[in-house]
Write an enzyme that holds these catalytic residues in place. Structure first.
Site, PDB file in Angstrom:
ATOM      1  N   LYS B  79       0.847  -1.194   0.000  1.00 39.65           N
ATOM      2  CA  LYS B  79       0.000   0.000   0.000  1.00 39.65           C
ATOM      3  C   LYS B  79       0.885   1.248   0.000  1.00 39.65           C
ATOM      4  CE  LYS B  79      -3.955   1.976   2.557  1.00 39.65           C
ATOM      5  NZ  LYS B  79      -4.790   1.872   3.768  1.00 39.65           N
ATOM      6  N   SER B 154      -9.810   1.684   2.924  1.00 46.31           N
ATOM      7  CA  SER B 154      -8.982   2.488   2.053  1.00 46.31           C
ATOM      8  C   SER B 154      -7.910   1.706   1.297  1.00 46.31           C
ATOM      9  CB  SER B 154      -8.294   3.582   2.871  1.00 46.31           C
ATOM     10  OG  SER B 154      -7.341   3.016   3.769  1.00 46.31           O
ATOM     11  N   SER B 178      -9.839  -0.433   7.217  1.00 44.06           N
ATOM     12  CA  SER B 178      -9.248  -0.292   5.880  1.00 44.06           C
ATOM     13  C   SER B 178      -8.529  -1.526   5.351  1.00 44.06           C
ATOM     14  CB  SER B 178      -8.278   0.895   5.853  1.00 44.06           C
ATOM     15  OG  SER B 178      -8.994   2.095   5.819  1.00 44.06           O
TER      16      SER B 178
END
Lengths: 96, 492
Positions: B79, B154, B178
């Site tokens: 990420k 997210s 997330s």
């Protein structure tokens, strides 16, 4: 709870974010709705309840005060939008 | 044999160990798949092909010398909120578009020691603020199961990269759901470790008392392997816990005889999708048939307040953490203004997206003079109540089980104009961050969409702090019995 456009501008100034005219109206509406939602917490009885500082049973963490390797100035400044020598350069902070 | 790209991390590692495939081959195949699919999915923001091939060659040397562990040479995605030395790290924001970190996050250092091959950095909601991936400054990610829908957020790109067979595992971060929510919506396994388990050093901060890094994988065993590689004490994170990490991955197996399972009623929220409810209830019945004792009547009465608590605490912490983006030290900088203050305020105006500004403003307001007691302090007190109820429940139950998200993946654009509606998609995951507990999302079936798409559903399992071992044991037994983890989306 309704946040006026003046209050929205005031918060934006505190946060150092400029917001456009078109955003002020929208933020005023959305932030008011969000703050309204927060009101439900006022009904929760928290008499005598201490606030959470941390979810872990950790307290102050100490280590010996001995220097350890850190980033070189070149590495630190490599991302600087503007630099002068080994310094970050900004426009004048104090007005004359 | 199934296609190479659909293997689990463990299966791919086994091929490498038997020398039936090389890491270079796996890595090249992964990039070919990315080239074919990612124009549509948009899971990646940055690809690091040359670096990955160099890492793969090194991994192949390790493996040839009989060295290496269970992750060595298996390609992964990270990420874009986790700092990677020399590789651009944007946090999904325009304000960090040119940012190249001078150092690695602790998790990256640990993965390097384990024989890391990084394919690239994945798309995400800006600064991890969002539940759909649509708040990325670089455009949304699409769900591999239904490309007109969101993959969740997210950690949208990390979930989609694993779900689409582009990466064998990925790291994400979880502040309010997330990792678990996109894992659920994308049909993969996602773990949020106990707060303090994994070092946050080098994780771009959002809500510092809530953030944790964790893995996305295609199986529970894979998640345990990645967890073990990244967990452990780190002096550079002052909230890192000095607790031994048990060998979980090699101890998986066995039945669930006598496991005490609690089902908190409050997590089956009003307006919940019926197919999601059915899938979760069926999964809980399956736990029962595996030997677990189920109590369906558990109550955590303060949990419904967690959403309001979270949307005070997280933006408050964010408003302080994001003060560092001033256009002076790194990142995008507006430079045409007449003064330093004008440059700073315009840097933040043009550098941050709308949701980030909204949360900075909420946090700034909640912390401002005269409002602190009513908002932030009150929220931290209710937080204590939420944690206390979990502690009491874990005296009676080994694990708690619940839905991850009240709905399956929704359509792109469906919730963007109503922030509160978007916030509600995290209603079942947020209390876990508020209390600092570990939680995992495991695939537990599908909800049918009107257009015929099969939308994945996840089962959420929670355990007491630092008891990831029980979490994994439960998740593994369920996964193996239910078999959903073998499902793959149709080719796009």
């Amino acid at each position: 709870m309704h946040l006026s456009t003046e209050q929205v501008q005031h918060i934006a100034r505190l946060a150092r974010v400029e917001i456009g005219e078109e955003e002020v109206e929208r933020f005023s509406e959305q932030l008011s709705a969000i703050l309204d939602y927060f009101q439900r917490l006022q009904q929760v009885d928290t008499e005598g309840v201490s606030p959470t500082a941390h979810t872990l049973p950790l307290h102050n963490i100490f280590r010996d005060d001995e220097p350890e390797p850190c980033l070189e100035p070149e590495e630190v400044l490599a991302n600087a939008p503007q630099r002068e020598g080994d310094l970050f350069r900004v426009k004048a902070v104090l007005e004359e | 044999m199934t296609d190479l790209h659909w293997l689990t991390l463990s299966e791919a590692a086994e091929l490498l160990r038997r020398r039936e495939a090389s890491s270079v081959e796996l890595t090249q195949a992964a990039f070919e798949r990315v080239a074919r699919l990612d124009r549509e999915i948009h899971a990646f923001l940055t690809l690091t092909q040359e670096r990955a091939l160099a890492q793969a060659r090194r991994a192949d040397e390790m493996l040839a010398g009989g060295e290496g562990g269970p992750l060595t040479g298996v390609p992964a995605a990270i990420k874009d909120v986790i700092c990677t030395a020399g590789v651009r790290t944007t946090a999904g924001s325009k304000i960090l578009e040119p940012f190249v970190p001078p150092y690695d996050a602790n998790v990256i250092t640990l993965l390097d020691e384990a024989g890391f091959v990084m394919l690239g950095k994945t798309n995400m909601d800006e600064f991890a603020m969002g539940s759909s991936g649509e708040n990325s400054a670089y455009g949304p990610t699409r769900n591999p199961w239904a490309p007109d829908r969101v993959p969740g957020g997210s950690s949208s790109g990390s979930a989609a990269a694993v779900a689409a067979g582009m990466a064998y595992y990925a790291l994400g971060s979880d502040t309010g759901g997330s990792i678990r929510q996109p894992a659920s919506l994308s049909g993969v396994v996602g773990l949020k470790p106990t707060y303090g388990r994994v070092s946050r050093y080098g994780l771009i901060a959002f809500g510092s008392s809530l953030d944790q890094i964790g893995p996305f994988t295609r199986s529970v065993q894979d998640a345990a392997l990645v967890f073990q590689a990244i967990a452990g004490y780190d002096q550079r994170d002052s909230t890192s816990a000095e607790m031994a990490v048990p060998d979980i991955a090699s101890a998986l197996g066995g039945d669930l005889n006598g496991l005490r399972v609690g089902v908190p009623q409050e997590y089956f929220v009003e307006g919940m999708d019926e197919a999601v409810r059915n899938a979760v209830v069926t999964a809980i019945n399956q736990l029962h048939s595996l030997g677990a004792e189920i109590d369906w009547e558990v109550s955590l009465p303060s949990s419904p307040h967690a959403l309001a608590v979270y949307y005070i605490i997280a933006p408050s912490e964010a408003s302080a953490n994001l003060a560092r983006y001033d256009g002076v030290k790194y990142g995008y900088a507006y430079q045409e203004g007449a003064s330093m203050w004008e440059n700073m305020e315009k840097t933040r105006r043009f550098g941050f997206g709308e949701e980030v500004k909204r949360r900075i403003m909420v946090g700034t307001y909640a912390l401002s003079a005269g409002y602190y007691d009513a908002y932030y302090l009150k929220a931290q007190k209710v937080r204590t109540l939420i944690r206390r109820e979990f502690d009491e429940a874990f005296e009676k139950y080994d694990v708690l089980v619940a839905p991850v998200s009240p709905t399956p993946a929704f359509k792109l654009g469906q919730k963007v104009s109503d922030p509160l509606q978007m916030y509600l998609s995290d209603v079942c995951t947020i209390p876990v961050n508020i209390a600092g507990l570990p939680g995992i999302s495991v695939p537990c079936g599908f909800a049918p969409a009107e257009d015929g798409a099969r939308l994945p559903v996840g089962l959420q399992i929670l355990a007491k702090p630092f008891d990831e071992a029980t979490l994994f044991r439960t998740a593994y037994a369920y996964e193996q019995a239910a078999g959903w983890w073998r499902e793959r989306p149709a080719e796009i």
